[in-house]
Write a protein that holds these residues in place. Structure first.
Motif, mmCIF file in Angstrom:
data_model
loop_
_atom_site.group_PDB
_atom_site.id
_atom_site.type_symbol
_atom_site.label_atom_id
_atom_site.label_comp_id
_atom_site.label_asym_id
_atom_site.label_seq_id
_atom_site.Cartn_x
_atom_site.Cartn_y
_atom_site.Cartn_z
ATOM 1 N N UNK A 19 0.812 -1.224 0.000
ATOM 2 C CA UNK A 19 0.000 0.000 0.000
ATOM 3 C C UNK A 19 0.840 1.265 0.000
ATOM 4 N N UNK A 20 2.070 1.184 0.514
ATOM 5 C CA UNK A 20 2.919 2.365 0.561
ATOM 6 C C UNK A 20 3.675 2.575 -0.731
ATOM 7 N N UNK A 21 3.728 3.825 -1.211
ATOM 8 C CA UNK A 21 4.498 4.154 -2.411
ATOM 9 C C UNK A 21 5.427 5.323 -2.106
ATOM 10 N N UNK A 22 6.077 5.853 -3.142
ATOM 11 C CA UNK A 22 7.044 6.928 -2.940
ATOM 12 C C UNK A 22 6.365 8.176 -2.367
ATOM 13 N N UNK A 23 5.158 8.477 -2.832
ATOM 14 C CA UNK A 23 4.441 9.658 -2.337
ATOM 15 C C UNK A 23 4.173 9.546 -0.841
ATOM 16 N N UNK A 24 3.715 8.373 -0.396
ATOM 17 C CA UNK A 24 3.448 8.187 1.029
ATOM 18 C C UNK A 24 4.746 8.216 1.827
#
Length: 310
Positions: A129-134
């Motif tokens: 669920x986590x990406x670079x933005x988060x």
């Protein structure tokens, strides 16, 4: 698993996270930038990786074959000059951590991260669920900067990836695979007793156990090296099922050390693949096979004499 240097707790760290299968040129670009940042800012350079591919636990039927073993990965990472490698055991508990909890537990409380370096496709936390933005948002909250490292594209089209390297090895193109890896494709295993056909033909081989580590390339004959401890020898390497003979079903890696007979039984050795000479062929008899093997050895001796790749 790596033990964290004591100075990490006080100076903080520059961290990169990933599977690092193969420790290829793309990984090395990230690590080079990691070391630059750490050196400039007085931080500890830390690589965080896992003891297995996440899919090996979450979806084994979709898990690709590993390019290298965990032990090979640790050695290659150490050779890059990072201060520490932290190996996380990929369990269901770890896989279920929400992205925020993963960041706070591992990066903030565990590593005192000041910089975190990742690629564009980086995902973390439960269900990815986590990406670079988060991660960037969490960095602003917890006090670390996020550095995005661009893909390495040697042909300006396709990025270096473990998938691409697997494809090259599957086709036998170990030279191109080595260029993407930044090191020679290598398998590691114990030398075991084989059928002794090589010895009967005048080419005694070291036969690797079926439990060898590292991804074995396509069937064929290769020029390469056999490394036994501190000693490295030029070798003609056969991968396949020996189609000239009946009753050989299991894929085998056999290395004939050029111009030297060694007793390697029971030794754990590395066999490295520099270039593919030819595919595996079923010959009409023993004499044509021996003639071809002599020609292979002559070609391999010449090729390795001019090789600079280790």
């Amino acid at each position: 698993m790596g033990s964290l240097p004591l100075e990490t707790a006080t100076s903080g760290s520059a961290v990169t996270i990933g599977k690092f299968d193969g420790v290829h040129a793309g990984h090395r670009a990230v690590i080079d930038r990691l070391k630059d940042i750490a050196g400039t800012q007085g931080l500890t350079a830390v690589v965080v990786t896992f003891d297995r591919h996440p899919l090996a636990l979450l979806a084994p039927e979709k898990c690709p074959p590993f390019l290298i073993s965990a032990e090979q990965k640790l050695r290659l990472l150490a050779e890059t000059g990072v201060d520490c490698t932290l190996v996380l055991e990929f369990t269901r508990d770890l896989a279920s951590l929400p992205p925020e909890v993963f960041v706070e537990t591992v990066l903030v409380n565990g590593l005192h991260a000041r910089h975190v370096l990742v690629g564009r496709d980086f995902r973390f936390g439960a269900h990815g669920a986590g990406d670079v933005a988060l991660l960037t948002e969490l960095g602003a909250r917890f006090g670390f900067a996020v550095d995005l490292i661009e893909d390495v594209k040697p042909d300006r089209v396709r990025r270096v990836s473990s998938t691409w390297i697997r494809e090259l090895l599957a086709s036998g193109d170990v030279r191109a695979a080595g260029e993407l890896l930044g090191h020679t494709p290598t398998v590691r295993g114990e030398v075991v007793h084989g059928a002794a056909r090589g010895r009967e033909l005048g080419f005694p081989t070291a036969n690797l156990s079926a439990e060898s580590e590292g991804l074995i390339p396509a069937d064929g004959v290769y020029a390469g090296w056999l490394t036994d401890g501190a000693d490295r020898y030029p070798a003609a390497i056969s991968v396949g099922n020996n189609p000239t003979f009946d009753g050989v079903a299991q894929k085998q890696v056999e290395a004939y050390v050029l111009d030297r007979e060694l007793d390697l039984y029971g030794h754990v050795v590395e066999v490295s693949f520099v270039d593919r000479i030819r595919g595996m062929v079923a010959f009409t008899g023993i004499d044509p096979l021996i003639l071809q093997m002599r020609a292979d050895v002559d070609q391999i001796r010449t090729l390795l004499a001019g090789s600079t790749r280790h």
